[in-house]
Design an enzyme around this catalytic site. Structure first.
Site, PDB file in Angstrom:
ATOM      1  N   GLY A 472       0.499  -1.364   0.109  1.00  0.00           N
ATOM      2  CA  GLY A 472       0.268  -0.212  -0.006  1.00  0.00           C
ATOM      3  C   GLY A 472       0.871   1.346   0.106  1.00  0.00           C
ATOM      4  O   GLY A 472       0.595   2.181  -0.070  1.00  0.00           O
ATOM      5  N   ALA A 515      11.436   1.854  -0.514  1.00  0.00           N
ATOM      6  CA  ALA A 515      11.565   2.705  -1.544  1.00  0.00           C
ATOM      7  C   ALA A 515      12.936   3.305  -2.415  1.00  0.00           C
ATOM      8  O   ALA A 515      13.199   3.498  -3.327  1.00  0.00           O
ATOM      9  CB  ALA A 515      10.806   4.088  -1.070  1.00  0.00           C
ATOM     10  N   ILE A 654      10.492  13.792  -2.925  1.00  0.00           N
ATOM     11  CA  ILE A 654       9.284  12.646  -2.820  1.00  0.00           C
ATOM     12  C   ILE A 654       8.958  12.828  -4.173  1.00  0.00           C
ATOM     13  O   ILE A 654       8.099  12.806  -5.192  1.00  0.00           O
ATOM     14  CB  ILE A 654       7.774  13.613  -2.272  1.00  0.00           C
ATOM     15  N   GLN A 663       0.034   7.774   2.874  1.00  0.00           N
ATOM     16  CA  GLN A 663       1.083   7.396   3.701  1.00  0.00           C
ATOM     17  C   GLN A 663       1.051   8.175   4.480  1.00  0.00           C
ATOM     18  O   GLN A 663       1.171   7.888   6.197  1.00  0.00           O
ATOM     19  CB  GLN A 663       2.608   6.793   3.093  1.00  0.00           C
ATOM     20  N   GLU A 730       7.257   6.039   7.720  1.00  0.00           N
ATOM     21  CA  GLU A 730       6.942   5.352   9.852  1.00  0.00           C
ATOM     22  C   GLU A 730       7.354   7.109  10.423  1.00  0.00           C
ATOM     23  O   GLU A 730       6.635   6.882  11.252  1.00  0.00           O
ATOM     24  CB  GLU A 730       8.492   4.646   9.954  1.00  0.00           C
TER      25      GLU A 730
END
Lengths: 763, 170, 327
Positions: A472, A515, A654, A663, A730
């Site tokens: 996700g 990522a 980003i 997120q 996170e």
């Protein structure tokens, strides 16, 4: 070599890196076409259901499986009597004892809700009902049920987590202003909407496991070790994961039970962990407590932080929830000391839940900082800026990038912080008390190697292939964007295949590191594919570019042409056709040269031993954020509702703002749950979590969540990753709970230091 | 001994024949017997909304519905709401456009709930959408985007941006 | 769920006869029954599906009041314009309960029979002691985690809270439960646990709830249902109150007032002492707060639920003040 110019993020709607490209897997997920682990059509399937212990400590004396075995459709009942023939597998770092037997259904009970038997039957209903017929007799011993159990003790100091510089005790004692407080967080659970479970099938010595996995390669290794078979014999398939948040990065005891049952019965087995069972089939976040003492000058300059924390772990294994993880990082402080203790209790071994360590640590520190601001009488934003850390005091290294000042100032401006009156209980909206609070967050940049395969196909389409996963966060999408940008094709022309341990190796989707790792590998492989394609276009005897005299070519919008010149312009499909190729394949990884052999691959893809921490190099690298929260409190009822959130993030560049914003909001919402709702309620007589369902362990509903404004203040950080991003997933939760606790204090004048802030604590 | 009964279920406009025990829920019948796995099992206790589908046009939880109970009713699942030609339902399209999901596991339930929410007339304001979508938990935290998607689809339905779509939504 | 046989009753009479068999249970919305069957709390041999019976879902609202068939869905009643106009508290109690999906499934008759959410009641395999499930076996909740347990109407045998919302509103407005020809005031329908917490209502074997009747009253028309909980939605009440007030012609003196509490008691709880102390008075904040404290007379804490004794009167007071235009 192709040099990519880094674009500013957040302003493009296309499929290039930085664009707000919609999810590649969106159609599958909105039509029911995305197939999760328990939905694989496997023939001849049987169903396994776990039986969990109902005591917290002791021993299984006998299992009476007679009635269960006689029930309709039941094929087998596995109990501690059965030797499943398994060996203990490696831990996350690749350490493994030699030839130690592994009993996933143990005789010794070390927590309430531990799997001790499993029933296999033809249908789910038969197995479910027969599992209720298994009668277990125990010899009980006195459990230690939590941090507050008188028999729990103070626990064991974890030396490697002790951090210190200066003389914190002395500086604290000498400080003009001193505050001291204890902060606590309860057991918290991941509660992904997809419950855990797996489907397993053996073909000879080859094992296929469909299981939600944050780390296909690491989990494949675990199964291979359990069953003592070559790693290549195990295939973990996990194209979609219904939420993980840290809970789906390893094989658990029930995974071993299902695979062993399938082998014994010679039939594929599906094991679905029920929602109540998920609360003890694997561990959530450990309960913590921490005492923080801060000394400061009268004008708000920090002099010392003394931090003493503890978290519970199981009696089976150590899992420290590091209460001091954020403490040394957020502020400039000349003297600091943190220590962490581990207290074994009768619980399932705790696990990693979104921002392990950093999360409870920030709850303590960011609550304490606002307590200090009131002790001094200084605006908490000003206090934070006054003690801004210009470098990492712990490592002594400069930050790679740290836009936390910008996060604080931009966040404050958008939120309207300057309109705040500092006094508690000074702001109202009708009957409701209004409170504003701040919480800062941090999460380290972890770096790992990964591998990817790029295929340019004859029709001009591109495939990205890796064993990395998407639960996700958007891996499918950003990899399509990465490949599209390097190869100069529209992202719609890129297909991405993920979630299979038979595909090129990748690190875990955890610690916000995937990522950065996997875009690096895809970027490298795609660059090699591009260079190979251009090379062929320039040199192949059938290429129309051969005689142009160009020494390089450009690919853009799916066409290849001579730079700035007249000449041929072909689609990739036309070029592939002209040179007679049906595919170009390049596989690359980001391991250093000289450490790129099979053992290096195994170590990098299947263990965490090669992961580099935030200060492994010359710099200190972290993501940062600042949350600004407004709460409304009905003082009569003690109910707190979050009415406004503005959060500013520095996560570097980003790759896809649309996905990153989702997120971040997700982390913030989990933080709202943590602050106001979430708590495993333990019956101390039995050491059992009794709210083991989604009606009693409350996570936020849609109605609990206001509009959340998220802002990126990051700048590309190419020390952190190839493309300039830092971790996104996170950090969003870190600092939310203290921001809410601070807002509740501002609203009510009541400081709640133990989460969650439920109504009885305020009335 | 296990008793099975024969059922003929009308799902997404097609008849499906199956022999199941009376205790089999609609959810398990869909997922285990009929290979319609778009309907998700999140809690199996009526506490999360992931299993939401429509029975006679109303949103219900298939985990607390027996398959035997809905014989003779019209059942619609996530697999049955796109147009025959494959065009996405406006709510599906709005979910993708607004990034109203991450892991995707609660998504079919959210979408089925959203389609019904709009049809019921409970999508008049953001506050109303939040309340009437609260039976569908999303742990990834896509709530802001879900509200935006429902609002967008509801406005499309109300203004008749696409007549074909309107017929499906309203 | 334990294996069971299933059949559809062709008539109320057939359903009634069928439930005379030990082990037979009626299946309507299924939201409580199937949930508890999965938990192993209920283990029926036969389910008698009554959802296809015609006529039991009808609703009428007129000047005399409302009659609502037992098979009417919670959602239908909540959205019914007549109910909303004549009995706002009833409509609100329904729309604040559960979720839209559950309200489309659960029937009014079944809602009146919903069972407690006591965690110990719901895990028979773990907590064998439960007097409600297994008379005489003891109560696992007493001495345990009691945050969601009752403070009113408890006994040494049981402290399980009645989780209903609708029933609280019905108790406030003197509704009746109809079981065919038998009609019982809803307050008498629910029993205190005493020594027999397994016996929750006066419904007899073979009896079927066929509907409810709510008499119209000015107090019911001017009413509200206030529900306080940790989460904004989709949660049972920490404490709730149904309140309706009829004022004298002067517009300020209380002629009639109804107060009932939810989320705090072993059955829907009418607070007559509060009503009595306010009838004939002109409402003011202080008097209302004082009177509201009477709602928890005799309340007993078991530790974790102590806050309910403080919370419930505040919920009552707010609801009264709201209806009195003072909040």
């Amino acid at each position: 070599m192709t040099i990519m110019e880094t674009r500013k993020h957040g302003d493009a709607a296309d499929g290039m890196v930085g664009g707000r490209f919609s999810r590649l897997d969106g159609k599958l997920k909105t039509t029911g076409g995305a197939t999760y682990a328990l939905e694989q059509p496997v023939k001849n399937l049987v169903h396994a259901v776990l039986v969990q212990s109902t005591i917290a400590a002791g021993r299984v004396v006998a299992v009476d499986a007679g009635k269960a075995k006689a029930a309709p459709g039941v094929l087998s009942v596995f109990t501690p009597e059965d030797d499943l023939g398994l060996l203990v597998a490696s831990d996350w770092f690749g350490n493994r004892p030699d030839n130690q037997p592994f009993h996933p259904l143990p005789r010794e009970v070390s927590f309430n809700g531990q799997a001790i038997a499993a029933v296999v039957a033809e249908t789910l209903e038969q197995a479910t009902e027969a599992a209720k017929l298994v009668k277990v007799s125990y010899e009980e011993t006195q459990p230690v049920t939590g941090l507050d159990d008188p028999n729990a003790g103070e626990g064991r100091l974890v030396d490697m987590l002790s951090v210190g510089w200066g003389d914190a005790e002395a500086a604290y004692a000498a400080a003009d202003i001193r505050i001291e407080a204890e902060y606590r967080t309860p057991r918290e659970y991941h509660v992904p909407i997809e419950p855990h479970g797996l489907t397993v099938k053996w073909e000879g010595d080859f094992l296929t496991v469909w299981e939600p996995s944050q780390w296909t390669h690491g989990m494949a290794r675990t199964y291979a070790e359990w069953f003592n078979i070559p790693a290549d014999n195990v295939r973990i398939v996990s194209p979609f994961i219904g939420g993980g948040f840290g809970s789906k990065a390893m094989g658990y005891t029930y995974s071993a039970v299902a695979a062993a049952a399938a082998r014994k019965l010679g039939r594929p087995v599906k094991l679905a962990v029920t929602r109540p069972q998920t609360f003890t089939a694997y561990g959530g976040r450990a309960a913590t407590r921490q005492t923080i003492r801060i000394g400061a000058t009268k004008d708000g300059v920090l002099q010392a932080i003394v931090h003493r924390g503890a978290s519970e772990t199981s009696v089976l294994a150590d899992f420290p929830e590091q209460t001091g993880a954020a403490t040394p990082l957020l502020y400039a402080v000349p003297n600091l000391s943190t220590q962490h203790r581990l207290v074994p209790v009768n619980t399932v071994t705790p696990g990693a839940l979104r921002a392990p360590g950093k999360n409870p640590s920030a709850f303590g520190l960011e609550s304490a900082i606002e307590e200090l601001s009131y002790a001094i009488g200084m605006d908490p934003l000003e206090l934070r800026l006054r003690n801004y850390a210009d470098h990492d005091y712990q490592s002594g290294k400069p930050w790679s990038t740290r836009q936390l000042r910008e996060a604080l100032t931009v966040g404050a401006e958008v939120f309207g912080w300057s309109k705040r009156s500092h006094e508690p209980r000074s702001m109202r909206d009708g009957r409701q008390l209004v409170g504003w609070g701040i919480g800062c967050g941090t999460f380290p940049v972890l770096k790992a190697a990964s591998e990817a395969l790029i295929r340019i196909l004859g029709d001009g389409s591109v495939e990205v292939v890796s064993g990395a996963i998407d639960m996700g966060q958007g891996t499918y999408t950003i990899l399509a964007q990465t490949a599209a940008e390097v190869l100069g094709v529209p992202a719609e022309q890129v297909d991405v295949k993920l979630g299979d341990s038979s595909l090129p190796g990748a690190t875990v989707a955890g610690g916000s590191m995937l990522a950065g790792a996997i875009t690096g590998a895809v970027h490298k492989a795609a660059t090699a594919a591009r260079d190979e394609l251009i090379g062929l276009a320039l040199n192949d005897s059938n290429s129309p570019f051969r005689d142009t005299g160009a020494n390089t070519l450009v690919i853009a919008d799916g066409r290849i042409s001579v730079p700035r010149g007249e000449g041929p312009s072909l689609t990739l499909a036309e070029l592939m056709s002209a040179i007679g190729r049906d595919r170009i394949e390049t596989q690359r990884n980001t391991l250093p040269e000289g450490a790129n052999g099979p053992e290096d691959h195994k170590r990098s893809w299947t263990t965490m031993a090669n992961i580099e921490g935030p200060t492994a190099g010359d710099l200190s690298m972290h993501s940062w954020c600042a949350h600004f929260v407004e709460v409304k409190v009905d003082e009569d009822f003690g109910t707190v509702r979050v009415s406004r959130v503005v959060s500013a993030f520095d996560c570097g560049r980003i790759y896809n703002p649309k996905l990153a914003e989702s997120q971040w909001r997700g982390g913030i919402i989990m933080g709202i749950g943590q602050a106001l709702l979430e708590e495993g309620l333990i019956d101390e007589r039995f050491g059992r979590v009794i709210n083991n369902n989604m009606g009693d362990y409350l996570v936020p509903t849609n109605a609990d969540i206001p509009h959340i404004q998220v802002i990126s203040v990051g700048i590309p950080d190419h020390d952190a990753s190839v493309l300039g991003g830092k971790g996104v997933g996170e950090v969003g939760i870190v600092g939310v709970a203290p921001a809410i606790a601070n807002a509740v204090f501002h609203a009510t004048g009541k400081r709640v230091r133990d989460l969650p802030i439920t109504l009885e604590k305020l009335i | 001994m296990t008793r099975t009964i024969h059922l003929s279920l009308d799902i997404n406009g097609k008849q499906h024949e199956l022999d199941v025990e009376p205790r089999v829920t609609l959810l398990d019948a869909l997922r285990e017997s009929l290979a319609l796995t778009g309907t998700k099992k999140g809690c199996d206790q009526g506490q999360c909304g992931a299993c939401t589908c429509h029975v006679d046009g109303k949103r219900v939880l298939s985990c607390l519905t027996l398959a035997a109970q809905v014989e003779g009713r019209q059942i619609t699942t996530i697999e049955g709401i796109a147009a025959e030609g494959g065009d996405l339902h406006p709510v599906q399209a709005a979910f993708i456009e607004n990034d109203a999901f991450q892991c995707g596991y609660c998504t079919p339930g959210q979408i089925m709930s959203a389609v019904a929410c709009i049809r019921e007339g409970h999508a008049g304001s953001e506050e109303e959408i939040r309340e009437y979508m609260s039976g569908n938990l999303c742990r990834c935290g896509a709530y802001n985007s879900i509200v935006a998607a429902v609002r967008e689809a509801a406005e499309m339905a109300a203004t008749g941006v696409a007549a074909k779509d309107k017929a499906e939504v309203a | 769920m334990r294996d069971f046989s299933y059949f559809r009753a062709a008539s109320t009479e057939e359903a009634s006869r069928a439930t005379l068999d030990a082990g037979a249970m009626l299946l309507a919305g299924g939201t409580t029954l199937l949930d508890l069957a999965k938990c192993g709390v209920t283990e029926p041999d036969t389910l008698v599906d009554i959802t296809h019976l015609a006529g039991l879902g009808d609703m009428t609202v007129d000047a005399n009041g409302a009659t609502i068939g037992a098979l009417a869905k919670m959602g239908e009643v909540a959205d019914h314009p007549g109910v909303k106009a004549a009995f706002p508290a009833v409509a609100q109690s329904l729309s604040l309960a559960a979720s839209a999906q559950l309200r489309n499934m659960a029937t009014i008759g079944g809602n009146l029979l919903q069972r407690t959410r006591c965690s110990y009641f719901r895990e028979p395999g773990v907590f064998p002691a439960c007097n409600k499930r297994n008379p005489g076996s003891g109560c696992s909740a007493i001495g345990g985690v009691t945050r969601n347990h009752a403070v009113l109407g408890t006994s040494r045998a049981c402290i399980a809270v009645n989780p209903g919302d609708l029933a609280v509103a019905l108790v406030a407005f003197d509704a009746y439960v109809e079981m065919g020809r038998r009609r019982v005031a809803i307050e008498d329908f629910y029993m205190l646990p005493g020594e027999t917490p397994d016996w929750e209502t006066v419904l007899k074997k073979g009896e079927i709830i066929t509907g409810i009747a709510i008499p119209a009253s000015p107090a019911a028309k001017n009413s509200t249902y206030l529900k306080v909980r940790d989460r904004q939605s989709y949660e049972f009440a920490a404490a709730s109150a149904a309140v309706g007030i009829e004022f004298e012609a002067d517009g300020k003196t209380v002629r009639d007032i109804r107060v009932a509490l939810g989320g705090v008691a072993t059955r829907p709880w009418r607070a007559r002492a509060v009503e009595q102390s306010l009838i004939g008075t002109v409402l003011n904040v202080e008097a209302v707060e004082k009177a509201s404290r009477l709602s928890v007379e005799g309340a007993v804490s078991h530790g974790g639920n102590r806050y309910k004794i403080e919370l419930a009167p505040r919920v009552v007071a707010r609801a009264i003040l709201t209806m009195g235009g003072l909040a």
